[in-house]
Design an enzyme around this catalytic site. Sequence first.
Site, PDB file in Angstrom:
ATOM      1  N   LYS A  72     -32.053  48.751 -34.479  1.00 14.29           N
ATOM      2  CA  LYS A  72     -30.946  48.019 -35.896  1.00 14.29           C
ATOM      3  C   LYS A  72     -30.165  46.391 -35.179  1.00 14.29           C
ATOM      4  CE  LYS A  72     -29.600  51.571 -37.259  1.00 14.29           C
ATOM      5  NZ  LYS A  72     -30.203  52.556 -37.218  1.00 14.29           N
ATOM      6  N   ILE A  73     -29.733  46.827 -34.002  1.00 14.94           N
ATOM      7  CA  ILE A  73     -29.027  46.285 -32.837  1.00 14.94           C
ATOM      8  C   ILE A  73     -30.422  45.007 -32.083  1.00 14.94           C
ATOM      9  CG2 ILE A  73     -28.304  45.995 -31.053  1.00 14.94           C
ATOM     10  CD1 ILE A  73     -26.982  48.971 -31.683  1.00 14.94           C
ATOM     11  N   ASP A  98     -41.051  47.867 -28.010  1.00 13.55           N
ATOM     12  CA  ASP A  98     -40.819  49.349 -29.126  1.00 13.55           C
ATOM     13  C   ASP A  98     -41.733  50.484 -28.626  1.00 13.55           C
ATOM     14  OD1 ASP A  98     -39.668  51.186 -30.804  1.00 13.55           O
ATOM     15  OD2 ASP A  98     -37.831  49.711 -30.762  1.00 13.55           O
ATOM     16  N   CYS A 103     -32.152  50.179 -26.855  1.00 12.19           N
ATOM     17  CA  CYS A 103     -33.654  51.737 -26.957  1.00 12.19           C
ATOM     18  C   CYS A 103     -31.702  52.461 -26.539  1.00 12.19           C
ATOM     19  CB  CYS A 103     -34.400  51.766 -25.820  1.00 12.19           C
ATOM     20  SG  CYS A 103     -33.705  51.414 -24.061  1.00 12.19           S
ATOM     21  N   THR A 158     -26.492  46.302 -23.289  1.00 14.72           N
ATOM     22  CA  THR A 158     -25.056  47.320 -23.805  1.00 14.72           C
ATOM     23  C   THR A 158     -25.989  48.861 -24.681  1.00 14.72           C
ATOM     24  OG1 THR A 158     -26.037  46.205 -25.926  1.00 14.72           O
ATOM     25  CG2 THR A 158     -24.067  44.935 -24.006  1.00 14.72           C
ATOM     26  N   ARG A 188     -26.692  52.012 -23.414  1.00 18.32           N
ATOM     27  CA  ARG A 188     -26.823  53.897 -22.667  1.00 18.32           C
ATOM     28  C   ARG A 188     -27.117  53.028 -21.255  1.00 18.32           C
ATOM     29  NH1 ARG A 188     -23.935  53.959 -26.860  1.00 18.32           N
ATOM     30  NH2 ARG A 188     -23.541  55.217 -27.947  1.00 18.32           N
ATOM     31  N   ASP A 194     -21.808  45.909 -20.505  1.00 13.16           N
ATOM     32  CA  ASP A 194     -21.313  46.604 -22.025  1.00 13.16           C
ATOM     33  C   ASP A 194     -21.311  48.292 -21.188  1.00 13.16           C
ATOM     34  OD1 ASP A 194     -18.999  46.420 -23.255  1.00 13.16           O
ATOM     35  OD2 ASP A 194     -20.069  47.401 -24.818  1.00 13.16           O
ATOM     36  N   GLU A 207     -19.682  55.702 -16.442  1.00 12.75           N
ATOM     37  CA  GLU A 207     -19.173  55.557 -17.272  1.00 12.75           C
ATOM     38  C   GLU A 207     -17.076  56.471 -17.697  1.00 12.75           C
ATOM     39  OE1 GLU A 207     -20.757  53.556 -20.187  1.00 12.75           O
ATOM     40  OE2 GLU A 207     -19.869  54.614 -21.663  1.00 12.75           O
ATOM     41  N   HIS A 258     -17.602  49.431 -22.324  1.00 17.17           N
ATOM     42  CA  HIS A 258     -18.119  49.799 -24.050  1.00 17.17           C
ATOM     43  C   HIS A 258     -17.408  49.459 -25.004  1.00 17.17           C
ATOM     44  CE1 HIS A 258     -20.260  53.223 -25.107  1.00 17.17           C
ATOM     45  NE2 HIS A 258     -20.657  52.419 -26.319  1.00 17.17           N
TER      46      HIS A 258
HETATM   47  P1  NAD Z   1     -31.737  52.668 -33.525  1.00 20.45           P
HETATM   48  O1  NAD Z   1     -32.271  53.788 -33.805  1.00 20.45           O
HETATM   49  O2  NAD Z   1     -31.408  51.635 -34.768  1.00 20.45           O
HETATM   50  O3  NAD Z   1     -33.034  51.165 -32.723  1.00 20.45           O
HETATM   51  C1  NAD Z   1     -33.379  51.995 -31.396  1.00 20.45           C
HETATM   52  C2  NAD Z   1     -34.890  52.112 -30.767  1.00 20.45           C
HETATM   53  O4  NAD Z   1     -35.118  51.813 -30.130  1.00 20.45           O
HETATM   54  C3  NAD Z   1     -35.911  52.154 -32.418  1.00 20.45           C
HETATM   55  O5  NAD Z   1     -36.629  50.917 -32.612  1.00 20.45           O
HETATM   56  C4  NAD Z   1     -36.742  53.090 -31.270  1.00 20.45           C
HETATM   57  O6  NAD Z   1     -38.430  53.519 -31.482  1.00 20.45           O
HETATM   58  C5  NAD Z   1     -36.978  52.116 -30.335  1.00 20.45           C
HETATM   59  N1  NAD Z   1     -37.078  53.319 -28.785  1.00 20.45           N
HETATM   60  C6  NAD Z   1     -36.851  54.969 -28.581  1.00 20.45           C
HETATM   61  N2  NAD Z   1     -37.272  54.953 -27.148  1.00 20.45           N
HETATM   62  C7  NAD Z   1     -37.850  54.238 -26.983  1.00 20.45           C
HETATM   63  C8  NAD Z   1     -38.523  53.499 -25.420  1.00 20.45           C
HETATM   64  N3  NAD Z   1     -38.599  54.464 -24.903  1.00 20.45           N
HETATM   65  N4  NAD Z   1     -39.388  52.416 -25.775  1.00 20.45           N
HETATM   66  C9  NAD Z   1     -38.501  51.512 -26.423  1.00 20.45           C
HETATM   67  N5  NAD Z   1     -38.158  51.581 -27.007  1.00 20.45           N
HETATM   68  C10 NAD Z   1     -37.599  52.953 -27.776  1.00 20.45           C
HETATM   69  O7  NAD Z   1     -31.022  52.244 -32.344  1.00 20.45           O
HETATM   70  P2  NAD Z   1     -29.404  50.849 -33.043  1.00 20.45           P
HETATM   71  O8  NAD Z   1     -28.502  51.103 -33.644  1.00 20.45           O
HETATM   72  O9  NAD Z   1     -30.197  50.034 -32.554  1.00 20.45           O
HETATM   73  O10 NAD Z   1     -28.926  50.978 -30.718  1.00 20.45           O
HETATM   74  C11 NAD Z   1     -29.762  51.438 -30.272  1.00 20.45           C
HETATM   75  C12 NAD Z   1     -28.636  51.486 -29.049  1.00 20.45           C
HETATM   76  O11 NAD Z   1     -27.211  51.092 -28.825  1.00 20.45           O
HETATM   77  C13 NAD Z   1     -28.559  52.991 -29.458  1.00 20.45           C
HETATM   78  O12 NAD Z   1     -29.440  54.557 -29.122  1.00 20.45           O
HETATM   79  C14 NAD Z   1     -26.825  53.551 -28.680  1.00 20.45           C
HETATM   80  O13 NAD Z   1     -27.230  53.655 -27.030  1.00 20.45           O
HETATM   81  C15 NAD Z   1     -26.755  51.768 -27.966  1.00 20.45           C
HETATM   82  N6  NAD Z   1     -25.440  51.335 -28.936  1.00 20.45           N
HETATM   83  C16 NAD Z   1     -23.964  50.849 -27.917  1.00 20.45           C
HETATM   84  C17 NAD Z   1     -23.038  50.360 -29.097  1.00 20.45           C
HETATM   85  C18 NAD Z   1     -22.338  49.990 -27.410  1.00 20.45           C
HETATM   86  O14 NAD Z   1     -20.884  49.541 -28.045  1.00 20.45           O
HETATM   87  N7  NAD Z   1     -22.464  49.273 -26.797  1.00 20.45           N
HETATM   88  C19 NAD Z   1     -22.720  50.510 -29.657  1.00 20.45           C
HETATM   89  C20 NAD Z   1     -24.088  51.335 -30.366  1.00 20.45           C
HETATM   90  C21 NAD Z   1     -24.927  50.968 -30.252  1.00 20.45           C
END
Ligand code: NAD
Length: 330
Positions: free
Chosen positions: A154-155, A174, A205, A232, A234, A258, A263, A295
């Site tokens: 999604k992000i 991905d 990811c 942004t 983990r 971020d 952290e 964060h």
């Molecule tokens: P999401 O589940 O929609 O997307 C994650 C994508 O990563 C998926 O398409 C998945 O197939 C892919 N993925 C999994 N393992 C992988 C790998 N080894 N190599 C490449 N791609 C891989 O999640 P999202 O909502 O897009 O969020 C992504 C990440 O952002 C979260 O897991 C979270 O850790 C982080 N996040 C950070 C904040 C912040 O405030 N900084 C906020 C929300 C989420």
Amino acid sequence: MQVTFFSTKPYDRQFFVQVNQEFGHRLTFLEPHLSEHTAVLAKGQEAVCIFVNDLADAKVLEVLAAQGVKLIALRCAGFNNVHLQKAAELGLQVVRVPAYSPYAVAEHTVALILTLNRKTHRAYNRVKEGNFSLNGLMGFDLHGRTAGLIGLGKIGLATARILKGFGCRVLGYDVARHQEADAIGVEFSDLDTLYQESDIISLHCPLTPQTYHLINEASIAKMKKGVMLINTSRGATIDAKAVIKGLKSEQIAYLGLDVYEEEGDLFFEDLSDRVIQDDVFMRLLSFNNVLITGHQAFFTADALQAIARVTLQNITDFEQGRELQNQVLP
Ligand code: NAD
């Protein structure tokens, strides 16, 4: 339902109390992180609500389960801080907020890219002091540059859409293939090609055993000299010591973070009157081409509202024995 919240701040309380008027749960807000030492504070509660730096490892889950807790409600998307296997063994259910505002995180990602590139943070300070010199503030056109996104969920996709709007070529890697990425015009790529061809690399990811220290000395060596690296996702997806070496050799010319592996001891607190003991973090802060935010990528009013609504709905669904739409399984 009785729910104890760990790691709460005034803004959490504000949004949860407001949205809970529709749900009617009994909420207790605590400031400490969930840990081995604080888990006893959840005594008599049916659910605990936790955030990114709360620790729900095997020991903590045992204490929670022994006290009658049945549900762990994460008020975030990532769930790397919960021992899912242990939770399943103890009969604890885990729910999360899979999507609240991918735009919030994507827009913050782009804010880091733009600030590092055009150095608006440095310009702001200079102009305030009457220094209108442009030396050291030169940027580059994003138009025509190549951005490589690791993780096209999604992000990642929300970020891709914005960068396409700037006229960037967007490469994406991905482990799963997303049709939407093709529709946006993201070129699916293997990791090595992404490292070699990207001017900007941004991580989207989750943190898993496969992505732990994905950015390390070997991957940095494959990148273009002068790359911009943004994280942004983990903190532990990046080996911070390897990144410091990359900054010193100028292989990495810009770093936007971020999130940071350690952290948990720093972020979300005001430590301005303390001596920060983390030497790796302090070394990162010493580079003028490094921009770190604590964060805050998720931190918009829209996102906090959505987080509160989805979390409280998850809790209601559990209470009423409905199917858990946002359950996290091992
Ligand atoms: P999401 O589940 O929609 O997307 C994650 C994508 O990563 C998926 O398409 C998945 O197939 C892919 N993925 C999994 N393992 C992988 C790998 N080894 N190599 C490449 N791609 C891989 O999640 P999202 O909502 O897009 O969020 C992504 C990440 O952002 C979260 O897991 C979270 O850790 C982080 N996040 C950070 C904040 C912040 O405030 N900084 C906020 C929300 C989420």
